[in-house]
Design an enzyme around this catalytic site. Structure first.
Site, mmCIF file in Angstrom:
data_model
loop_
_atom_site.group_PDB
_atom_site.id
_atom_site.type_symbol
_atom_site.label_atom_id
_atom_site.label_comp_id
_atom_site.label_asym_id
_atom_site.label_seq_id
_atom_site.Cartn_x
_atom_site.Cartn_y
_atom_site.Cartn_z
ATOM 1 N N SER A 106 0.811 -1.216 0.000
ATOM 2 C CA SER A 106 0.000 0.000 0.000
ATOM 3 C C SER A 106 0.845 1.267 0.000
ATOM 4 C CB SER A 106 -0.949 -0.006 1.204
ATOM 5 O OG SER A 106 -1.841 -1.089 1.103
ATOM 6 N N ARG A 150 17.450 0.034 5.464
ATOM 7 C CA ARG A 150 16.240 0.387 6.226
ATOM 8 C C ARG A 150 16.675 1.043 7.524
ATOM 9 N NH1 ARG A 150 11.053 -3.477 7.663
ATOM 10 N NH2 ARG A 150 10.897 -2.818 9.836
#
Length: 504
Positions: free
Chosen positions: A61, A255
């Site tokens: 998403s 990350r």
């Protein structure tokens, strides 16, 4: 002839194989079927390289809404770094040049530290191998590697194999494994400083189990019942690979969340009560920006600043807009849709409808879709917004439960909400584009009949609800949605938007 535009994102509503796993196909959706029968529609690719992810990786998403709002493919960190390694442009990266040149010219050690696995969530094994190769090219004698073992994104005893592979690569390239420790210590993100100190003491003082054979030391840890994530500090006693004043350190995790705390204690903040102090003169390089507040660290690959997103472009041209969703997808239609910007633009309104307070959404498969729809229809009737984007969350959030009859109920609820929304839009001079950000409810079962809770790699629909009987639409990718919205609004496409208008 310009109109107002409504973009409806049906989260997790992919185009399935029409088999028994395809809940959307197998559930009666009379209104959705009527849209497909009466309006032009096509398919959008929503995964892998088509949305800036590695080939074959399912969309999500966050990435989906980023691409939809940006009107261009936004390459994710992993893909950007992979490309730089593959085409060797990393050798020209100014921060890479500065790191290796500094070590070479000043006779300093260079250290690579990070998650040493092929999990692909926090780091890449290939990036570490490439750094070793660059060290060899620069002829840097003292190249030390500090391995944080995984066992969360990989099997709990896969680490020994990674150490073997890395050792073999170093023999033909450059680098020596100086230390090993589990990510439990080196990659905490909950301010458990006593864990971080274990990793800090290993890196800075060489404290830990002293070993001459790092592969054997891994096996001994397994024999003691301690697996990768929890490996206690191991120091290679055959080298002095501790981090010293003025050394160069490259933290190769891309990350940020689990790379911050170790970076803080090495470079940002003394913690005397924990016995941790920053190291003077350290040349510290982060693979990506870990925290905007960090001072004096170098960034190898900066975040792409996405300019001229659909939201920004509409605001700059005096258009009004509404972004509406329930809690679960609110960040997606605001922050991600606007290219990573928190604050609304001028004349941008937002409506947040609370998601139901249930443990799992199979307990309330309709979620807050009807409440979102009611507020949306009210807003459409005011006719004050040139552009509206709405997200209906059910296909994805209920899809993640893997509970088939709950997903059926979610799909029925969406069909009803789509009907009321589209009918209101048509009555108030809006044209509508209906899409999804990725699949989920279209693939609810694995081949063996067990529930599939993950996203699918399937394409997603692009349905154009218009009075123009001659309109046609082409296949495309999520990045083509914003240019198609601009077509409806009668606005030129800015040069930053490299997607294409699918409406013909």
């Amino acid at each position: 002839m310009s109109k107002k535009a409504l973009l409806m994102i049906l989260d997790g509503w992919g185009i399935g194989d029409q088999g028994k796993d395809d809940v959307i196909f197998n559930t009666p959706t009379p209104y959705w079927d009527s849209l497909l029968a009466n309006y032009p529609h096509s398919e959008l690719q929503a995964s892998g390289e088509n949305v800036g992810l590695p080939d074959g990786q399912m969309g999500n998403s966050e990435v989906g809404h980023l691409n939809i709002g940006a009107g261009r493919i936004v390459y994710q960190d992993l893909v950007k770094i992979n490309r730089a390694c593959a085409d060797n442009s990393i050798m020209k990266n100014p921060e890479i040049v500065s790191a290796f040149s500094y070590a070479k010219e000043n006779g300093k050690n260079i250290h690579f530290m990070g998650l040493t696995s092929n999990g692909g969530v926090h780091s890449s094994f290939d990036h570490l191998f490439k750094l070793c190769d660059i060290s060899k090219e620069y002829g840097i004698e003292n190249t030390f590697i500090h391995c944080f073992m995984d066992g969360r994104d990989t099997d709990p005893k896969s680490g020994k194999g990674f150490i073997e592979q890395l050792t073999a690569h170093c023999e033909k390239s450059a680098g020596k494994i100086a230390s090993i420790v589990g990510r439990f210590y080196a990659m905490d993100r909950d301010k458990r400083w006593e864990r971080v100190k274990e990793a800090y003491d290993l890196l800075v003082e060489g404290k830990g189990k002293q070993a001459t054979d790092m592969v054997q030391a891994m096996q001994e840890s397994y024999d003691e019942g301690v697996t990768d994530e929890f490996i206690k500090p191991i120091n290679n006693s055959t080298v002095d690979g501790t981090i010293k004043e003025g050394d160069v350190v490259i933290f190769f995790n891309y990350r940020n969340d689990r790379a911050k705390e170790l970076t803080v204690v090495l470079t940002q903040q003394d913690m005397p009560e924990q016995g941790m102090h920053t190291i003077p003169g350290l040349q510290f390089y982060c693979m990506t920006p870990y925290d905007a507040s960090f001072k004096g660290v170098h960034i190898l690959f900066d975040k792409e600043n996405v300019q001229n997103t659909l939201g920004e472009y509409l605001a700059a041209n005096g258009k009004t807009q509404l972004h509406i969703a329930e809690t679960e997808k609110y960040a997606h239609v605001t922050f991600f849709f606007n290219g990573g910007r928190e604050t609304p633009y001028d004349a941008e309104e937002r409506i947040l409808v609370p998601s139901p307070k249930v443990a799992t959404y199979d307990l309330k498969p309709e979620m807050s879709a009807y409440e979102v729809k009611d507020k949306l229809v009210e807003a459409i009737k005011t006719q004050k917004f040139d552009f509206i984007v709405v997200n209906y969350a059910n296909g994805d959030m209920v899809g993640h439960t893997g509970i088939y009859d709950a997903i059926e109920k979610a799909v029925k609820a969406i069909d009803e909400c789509v009907k009321d929304t589209v009918e209101a839009a048509k009555a108030n001079d809006y044209e509508v584009i209906i899409i999804a950000d990725h699949g989920n409810a279209d693939h609810a079962l694995n081949e063996d009949g067990t529930p599939n809770t993950a996203h699918s790699l399937n394409p997603v629909p692009f349905v154009y609800v218009t009075e123009n009987k001659n309109a046609k639409v082409e296949n495309g990718v999520l990045a083509d949605v914003a240019p198609s919205i601009l077509h409806i609004l009668g606005m030129p496409q800015p040069a930053d938007m490299t997607g294409r208008d699918l409406i013909k």
